[in-house]
Design a protein around this motif. Structure first.
Motif, PDB file in Angstrom:
ATOM      1  N   HIS A 170      42.021  27.256  44.425  1.00  0.00           N
ATOM      2  CA  HIS A 170      41.942  27.114  43.053  1.00  0.00           C
ATOM      3  C   HIS A 170      40.803  27.929  42.518  1.00  0.00           C
ATOM      4  CE1 HIS A 170      43.476  22.847  42.659  1.00  0.00           C
ATOM      5  NE2 HIS A 170      44.428  23.444  43.283  1.00  0.00           N
ATOM      6  N   PRO A 171      40.652  28.448  41.307  1.00  0.00           N
ATOM      7  CA  PRO A 171      39.551  29.408  40.481  1.00  0.00           C
ATOM      8  C   PRO A 171      38.092  28.566  40.828  1.00  0.00           C
ATOM      9  CG  PRO A 171      41.456  29.363  39.121  1.00  0.00           C
ATOM     10  CD  PRO A 171      41.911  28.352  40.118  1.00  0.00           C
ATOM     11  N   SER A 172      37.155  29.574  41.024  1.00  0.00           N
ATOM     12  CA  SER A 172      35.982  28.938  40.927  1.00  0.00           C
ATOM     13  C   SER A 172      35.193  29.564  39.696  1.00  0.00           C
ATOM     14  CB  SER A 172      35.033  29.252  42.337  1.00  0.00           C
ATOM     15  OG  SER A 172      34.830  30.532  42.228  1.00  0.00           O
ATOM     16  N   VAL A 173      34.020  29.493  39.416  1.00  0.00           N
ATOM     17  CA  VAL A 173      33.388  30.069  38.338  1.00  0.00           C
ATOM     18  C   VAL A 173      33.307  31.529  38.537  1.00  0.00           C
ATOM     19  CG1 VAL A 173      30.898  30.292  37.193  1.00  0.00           C
ATOM     20  CG2 VAL A 173      31.644  27.927  37.846  1.00  0.00           C
ATOM     21  N   TRP A 174      33.204  31.977  39.822  1.00  0.00           N
ATOM     22  CA  TRP A 174      32.967  33.523  39.986  1.00  0.00           C
ATOM     23  C   TRP A 174      34.205  34.093  40.335  1.00  0.00           C
ATOM     24  CZ3 TRP A 174      28.285  32.617  43.406  1.00  0.00           C
ATOM     25  CH2 TRP A 174      26.989  32.381  42.355  1.00  0.00           C
ATOM     26  N   SER A 175      35.344  33.215  40.427  1.00  0.00           N
ATOM     27  CA  SER A 175      36.762  33.843  40.669  1.00  0.00           C
ATOM     28  C   SER A 175      37.051  34.840  39.781  1.00  0.00           C
ATOM     29  CB  SER A 175      37.682  32.748  40.824  1.00  0.00           C
ATOM     30  OG  SER A 175      37.335  32.133  41.941  1.00  0.00           O
ATOM     31  N   TYR A 176      37.690  36.087  40.248  1.00  0.00           N
ATOM     32  CA  TYR A 176      38.175  36.935  39.237  1.00  0.00           C
ATOM     33  C   TYR A 176      37.125  37.723  38.374  1.00  0.00           C
ATOM     34  CZ  TYR A 176      42.329  34.556  40.816  1.00  0.00           C
ATOM     35  OH  TYR A 176      43.376  34.125  41.542  1.00  0.00           O
ATOM     36  N   PHE A 177      35.978  37.438  38.825  1.00  0.00           N
ATOM     37  CA  PHE A 177      34.805  38.058  38.114  1.00  0.00           C
ATOM     38  C   PHE A 177      34.319  37.167  36.931  1.00  0.00           C
ATOM     39  CE2 PHE A 177      36.683  41.863  40.570  1.00  0.00           C
ATOM     40  CZ  PHE A 177      35.462  41.970  41.505  1.00  0.00           C
ATOM     41  N   GLY A 178      34.939  36.040  37.129  1.00  0.00           N
ATOM     42  CA  GLY A 178      34.888  35.168  35.689  1.00  0.00           C
ATOM     43  C   GLY A 178      35.679  35.726  34.541  1.00  0.00           C
ATOM     44  N   GLY A 179      36.524  36.482  34.702  1.00  0.00           N
ATOM     45  CA  GLY A 179      37.711  36.786  33.680  1.00  0.00           C
ATOM     46  C   GLY A 179      38.980  36.507  34.120  1.00  0.00           C
ATOM     47  N   LEU A 180      39.979  37.257  33.665  1.00  0.00           N
ATOM     48  CA  LEU A 180      41.273  36.997  33.949  1.00  0.00           C
ATOM     49  C   LEU A 180      41.830  37.167  35.193  1.00  0.00           C
ATOM     50  CD1 LEU A 180      42.181  38.942  30.500  1.00  0.00           C
ATOM     51  CD2 LEU A 180      41.737  36.367  30.817  1.00  0.00           C
ATOM     52  N   SER A 182      19.806  38.367  41.550  1.00  0.00           N
ATOM     53  CA  SER A 182      20.424  39.239  42.751  1.00  0.00           C
ATOM     54  C   SER A 182      21.506  38.460  43.577  1.00  0.00           C
ATOM     55  CB  SER A 182      19.499  39.759  43.638  1.00  0.00           C
ATOM     56  OG  SER A 182      18.287  40.567  42.933  1.00  0.00           O
ATOM     57  N   PHE A 183      21.256  37.160  43.818  1.00  0.00           N
ATOM     58  CA  PHE A 183      22.128  36.364  44.460  1.00  0.00           C
ATOM     59  C   PHE A 183      23.429  35.845  43.679  1.00  0.00           C
ATOM     60  CE2 PHE A 183      23.882  32.425  45.767  1.00  0.00           C
ATOM     61  CZ  PHE A 183      23.959  32.544  47.361  1.00  0.00           C
ATOM     62  N   GLU A 184      23.210  35.770  42.429  1.00  0.00           N
ATOM     63  CA  GLU A 184      24.323  35.550  41.291  1.00  0.00           C
ATOM     64  C   GLU A 184      25.098  36.903  41.653  1.00  0.00           C
ATOM     65  OE1 GLU A 184      24.836  35.462  36.736  1.00  0.00           O
ATOM     66  OE2 GLU A 184      22.837  35.513  37.603  1.00  0.00           O
ATOM     67  N   LEU A 185      24.582  38.155  41.392  1.00  0.00           N
ATOM     68  CA  LEU A 185      25.408  39.316  41.387  1.00  0.00           C
ATOM     69  C   LEU A 185      26.236  39.527  42.663  1.00  0.00           C
ATOM     70  CD1 LEU A 185      26.087  41.774  39.976  1.00  0.00           C
ATOM     71  CD2 LEU A 185      24.075  43.015  40.887  1.00  0.00           C
ATOM     72  N   ALA A 186      25.608  39.284  43.836  1.00  0.00           N
ATOM     73  CA  ALA A 186      26.419  39.462  45.067  1.00  0.00           C
ATOM     74  C   ALA A 186      27.421  38.428  44.985  1.00  0.00           C
ATOM     75  CB  ALA A 186      25.146  39.316  46.118  1.00  0.00           C
ATOM     76  N   GLY A 187      27.031  37.152  44.774  1.00  0.00           N
ATOM     77  CA  GLY A 187      28.241  36.161  44.546  1.00  0.00           C
ATOM     78  C   GLY A 187      29.260  36.410  43.823  1.00  0.00           C
ATOM     79  N   VAL A 188      29.067  36.849  42.683  1.00  0.00           N
ATOM     80  CA  VAL A 188      30.280  37.302  41.488  1.00  0.00           C
ATOM     81  C   VAL A 188      31.046  38.433  42.114  1.00  0.00           C
ATOM     82  CG1 VAL A 188      28.995  38.591  40.080  1.00  0.00           C
ATOM     83  CG2 VAL A 188      30.862  37.182  39.189  1.00  0.00           C
ATOM     84  N   LEU A 189      30.262  39.531  42.740  1.00  0.00           N
ATOM     85  CA  LEU A 189      30.979  40.577  43.208  1.00  0.00           C
ATOM     86  C   LEU A 189      31.697  40.268  44.366  1.00  0.00           C
ATOM     87  CD1 LEU A 189      28.389  43.341  42.750  1.00  0.00           C
ATOM     88  CD2 LEU A 189      30.234  42.778  41.245  1.00  0.00           C
ATOM     89  N   ILE A 190      31.097  39.331  45.361  1.00  0.00           N
ATOM     90  CA  ILE A 190      31.964  38.953  46.500  1.00  0.00           C
ATOM     91  C   ILE A 190      33.090  38.098  46.333  1.00  0.00           C
ATOM     92  CG2 ILE A 190      31.730  37.905  48.896  1.00  0.00           C
ATOM     93  CD1 ILE A 190      29.029  38.963  48.742  1.00  0.00           C
ATOM     94  N   VAL A 191      32.817  37.052  45.643  1.00  0.00           N
ATOM     95  CA  VAL A 191      33.968  36.172  45.078  1.00  0.00           C
ATOM     96  C   VAL A 191      35.087  36.518  44.337  1.00  0.00           C
ATOM     97  CG1 VAL A 191      34.474  33.786  44.220  1.00  0.00           C
ATOM     98  CG2 VAL A 191      32.536  34.159  45.694  1.00  0.00           C
ATOM     99  N   GLY A 192      34.643  37.370  43.356  1.00  0.00           N
ATOM    100  CA  GLY A 192      35.618  38.155  42.503  1.00  0.00           C
ATOM    101  C   GLY A 192      36.483  38.836  43.383  1.00  0.00           C
ATOM    102  N   THR A 193      35.971  39.705  44.161  1.00  0.00           N
ATOM    103  CA  THR A 193      36.763  40.805  44.800  1.00  0.00           C
ATOM    104  C   THR A 193      37.600  40.026  45.848  1.00  0.00           C
ATOM    105  OG1 THR A 193      34.980  42.377  44.838  1.00  0.00           O
ATOM    106  CG2 THR A 193      36.592  42.636  46.584  1.00  0.00           C
ATOM    107  N   LEU A 194      37.137  38.944  46.509  1.00  0.00           N
ATOM    108  CA  LEU A 194      37.923  38.358  47.417  1.00  0.00           C
ATOM    109  C   LEU A 194      39.120  37.384  46.840  1.00  0.00           C
ATOM    110  CD1 LEU A 194      35.389  36.647  49.937  1.00  0.00           C
ATOM    111  CD2 LEU A 194      37.057  38.510  50.380  1.00  0.00           C
ATOM    112  N   SER A 195      38.823  37.047  45.505  1.00  0.00           N
ATOM    113  CA  SER A 195      39.666  36.248  44.607  1.00  0.00           C
ATOM    114  C   SER A 195      40.939  37.113  44.407  1.00  0.00           C
ATOM    115  CB  SER A 195      39.089  35.650  43.473  1.00  0.00           C
ATOM    116  OG  SER A 195      38.858  36.487  42.755  1.00  0.00           O
ATOM    117  N   TYR A 196      40.714  38.285  44.222  1.00  0.00           N
ATOM    118  CA  TYR A 196      41.805  39.359  43.820  1.00  0.00           C
ATOM    119  C   TYR A 196      42.489  39.835  45.157  1.00  0.00           C
ATOM    120  CZ  TYR A 196      40.930  40.216  39.188  1.00  0.00           C
ATOM    121  OH  TYR A 196      40.934  39.824  37.823  1.00  0.00           O
TER     122      TYR A 196
END
Length: 153
Positions: free
Chosen positions: A102-112, A80-94
């Protein structure tokens, strides 16, 4: 006469653990190299990568031991923490990419990323959904009920 319970780590559960272990290794290696070589360039991004690595390690262990007391709850919390992290970091990275540097593992939801950055092929976005689904469908009470039906049939 009782029949031994079916193992929890079969089929998709085993594949899930393997993917989590690969992500744990990848994120750990990436964060270690980033922190050693260039931490001062993007401390937030590299700290997030190290945090992601730790979460993947805990999630991997928790999924392996989910049938044992307490580990099932640890798996739920970690994923659950992982899901929250990837959603928050992914959204903020955009929305505000300058926060990270620089990008992190969860940046851009781990995508492009918009700058051509290729991450982890969206595995960090999909993995927690699969992990939570697996935990839900293999919760201890459900597994015990299915085993009971199998024994009485």
């Amino acid at each position: 006469m009782t029949t031994p319970s079916r193992p929890r780590m079969t089929g998709i559960g085993r594949v899930l653990v393997i993917v989590y272990a690969i992500m744990a290794l990848a994120a750990t290696g990436r964060s270690f190299v980033q922190i050693v070589r260039e931490f001062d360039e993007a401390p937030v991004a590299y700290t997030l990568s190290a945090l992601a690595a730790a979460v993947y390690i805990v999630a991997t262990l928790a999924l392996v031991f989910a049938g044992r007391r307490g580990w099932y709850l640890v798996a739920w919390i970690a994923i659950s923490f992982e899901l929250a992290g990837v959603l928050i970091v992914g959204t903020l990275s955009y929305l505000v990419p300058e926060i990270f540097g620089h990008p992190s593992v969860w940046s851009y939801f781990g995508g492009l990323g918009p700058d051509g950055y290729i991450g982890y092929l969206f595995v960090p976005l999909v993995l927690p959904f699969l992990g939570l689904w697996w935990l839900w469908s293999h919760r201890p009470a459900r597994v015990a009920a299915v085993d009971e039906v199998a024994v009485t049939s």
